[in-house]
Design an enzyme around this catalytic site. Structure first.
Site, PDB file in Angstrom:
ATOM      1  N   GLY A  64       0.771  -1.236   0.000  1.00 21.60           N
ATOM      2  CA  GLY A  64       0.000   0.000   0.000  1.00 21.60           C
ATOM      3  C   GLY A  64       0.800   1.284   0.000  1.00 21.60           C
ATOM      4  N   TRP A  66       2.473   2.813  -2.408  1.00 16.27           N
ATOM      5  CA  TRP A  66       2.172   3.692  -3.543  1.00 16.27           C
ATOM      6  C   TRP A  66       0.808   4.345  -3.366  1.00 16.27           C
ATOM      7  CZ3 TRP A  66       3.971   2.051  -9.089  1.00 16.27           C
ATOM      8  CH2 TRP A  66       5.371   1.993  -9.111  1.00 16.27           C
ATOM      9  N   ASP A  92      -4.694  -5.688  -6.095  1.00 21.84           N
ATOM     10  CA  ASP A  92      -3.568  -6.604  -5.908  1.00 21.84           C
ATOM     11  C   ASP A  92      -4.104  -8.010  -5.682  1.00 21.84           C
ATOM     12  OD1 ASP A  92      -0.348  -6.004  -5.080  1.00 21.84           O
ATOM     13  OD2 ASP A  92      -1.124  -7.997  -4.627  1.00 21.84           O
ATOM     14  N   ASP A 108      -6.541 -11.335  -9.110  1.00 23.05           N
ATOM     15  CA  ASP A 108      -5.462 -11.499 -10.081  1.00 23.05           C
ATOM     16  C   ASP A 108      -5.792 -10.705 -11.339  1.00 23.05           C
ATOM     17  OD1 ASP A 108      -3.578 -12.378 -11.941  1.00 23.05           O
ATOM     18  OD2 ASP A 108      -3.593 -14.440 -11.192  1.00 23.05           O
ATOM     19  N   ASP A 133       3.078  -1.556 -10.050  1.00 21.65           N
ATOM     20  CA  ASP A 133       4.236  -2.133  -9.374  1.00 21.65           C
ATOM     21  C   ASP A 133       4.122  -3.657  -9.398  1.00 21.65           C
ATOM     22  OD1 ASP A 133       6.661  -1.842  -8.044  1.00 21.65           O
ATOM     23  OD2 ASP A 133       5.750  -1.915  -6.058  1.00 21.65           O
ATOM     24  N   LYS A 173       6.711  -1.015 -13.552  1.00 17.98           N
ATOM     25  CA  LYS A 173       7.997  -1.550 -13.115  1.00 17.98           C
ATOM     26  C   LYS A 173       8.399  -2.689 -14.036  1.00 17.98           C
ATOM     27  CE  LYS A 173       8.243  -4.212  -9.398  1.00 17.98           C
ATOM     28  NZ  LYS A 173       8.244  -4.563  -7.970  1.00 17.98           N
TER      29      LYS A 173
END
EC number: 2.1.1.166
Length: 218
Positions: A64, A66, A92, A108, A133, A173
Site C-alpha cells: 500500500g 504507492w 492486488d 489477479d 508495481d 515496473k
C-alpha cells in the site's frame, strides 16, 4: 552445511543493509508501509504526473505504499488529514490493509472477472494515471521470468489503452534483461513520450527500473 552457512550470511547481509537503508528509515518516519513510496515520489516529482482531482489506478498495490503516496498527493492544498480529492482505485492479488479514501479490489489482474470488477469500479470515467508495481513470482530462470513480466506489462498497456485520457500516463515496473528492449518498443508504439527511469530509491544492485509512457498515440 556450507550452503546453509552461505545462505545465513546472505540473509544477515541483506537484513543489515535493509535496517540501515536511508529510505527504510524515511518510510518509517513518514508513515509509509514500504520504501517503494519514494520510487513513485521521485518519478512523480520529476514528471508532475499526480494532482488533486484525478482518477488514478494503482496495480499491484500491496502493501500500500504507492497508494499512500498517491492519496497524499491527491489531497487538496490545506485539506484536513485523510481528505481526498479524486478517485483512487487499487488492486492486488494479495490482501492490503485499508487506506482511507482508497477503493481496494483483491484479485489477479490476469483473470477476466477481476478485470471486469476493476472496470466496474472505474465506471467508464477516463483515467488520468495508471501506475503498476506488479511483478510475478520469479522462478530464477531468466527466459521464463521475462515472459511473465512482459505479460503483466502488456496487460497494463492494454488497460491503459482502453481507459486512459488522451494525455494520460502509465508507469510500470520492469527489469533490465531479456525482453527489456521489446517492452520499450511496445511503449513507443502506444505513447508519444516514453521515459525510462531508475529512481534513487531503487537499489543499485537491482536490475529494477521503470518505464513511463505519456500521451496516447491515436
Amino acid at each position: 552445511m556450507k550452503a546453509n552457512t552461505k545462505s545465513k550470511k546472505v540473509n544477515k547481509a541483506w537484513l543489515h543493509d535493509h535496517v540501515n537503508d536511508t529510505y527504510v528509515k524515511l518510510a518509517q518516519k513518514e508513515g509509509y508501509r514500504a520504501r517503494a513510496a519514494y520510487k513513485l515520489k521521485e518519478i512523480d516529482e520529476t514528471l508532475g504526473l499526480i494532482r488533486p482531482g484525478q482518477v488514478v489506478v494503482d496495480l499491484g498495490s500491496a502493501p500500500g505504499a504507492w497508494s499512500q503516496y498517491l492519496r497524499r498527493r491527491m489531497a487538496p492544498a490545506g485539506a484536513a488529514a485523510g481528505q481526498l480529492n479524486g478517485t483512487l482505485i487499487a488492486l492486488d492479488i494479495l490482501p492490503m490493509e485499508p487506506i482511507e479514501g482508497v477503493t481496494f479490489l483483491q484479485g489477479d489482474f490476469r483473470e477476466e472477472d477481476v478485470l471486469a470488477r476493476l472496470q466496474e469500479a472505474v465506471q467508464a470515467r477516463p483515467v488520468d494515471v495508471v501506475v503498476s508495481d506488479m511483478a510475478p513470482n520469479l522462478s530464477g530462470v531468466e527466459s521464463v521470468d521475462a515472459v511473465r513480466i512482459a505479460h503483466l506489462i502488456e496487460l497494463a498497456v492494454d488497460f491503459a489503452q482502453q481507459h486512459l485520457k488522451p494525455d494520460g500516463a502509465l508507469v510500470v515496473k520492469l527489469f533490465h534483461g531479456s525482453g527489456y528492449a521489446q517492452l520499450v518498443q511496445l511503449f513507443k508504439e502506444h505513447f508519444r513520450t516514453v521515459k525510462p527511469m531508475k529512481p534513487k530509491a531503487s537499489r543499485d544492485k537491482s536490475s529494477e527500473t521503470f518505464l513511463v509512457g505519456m500521451g496516447l498515440r491515436k
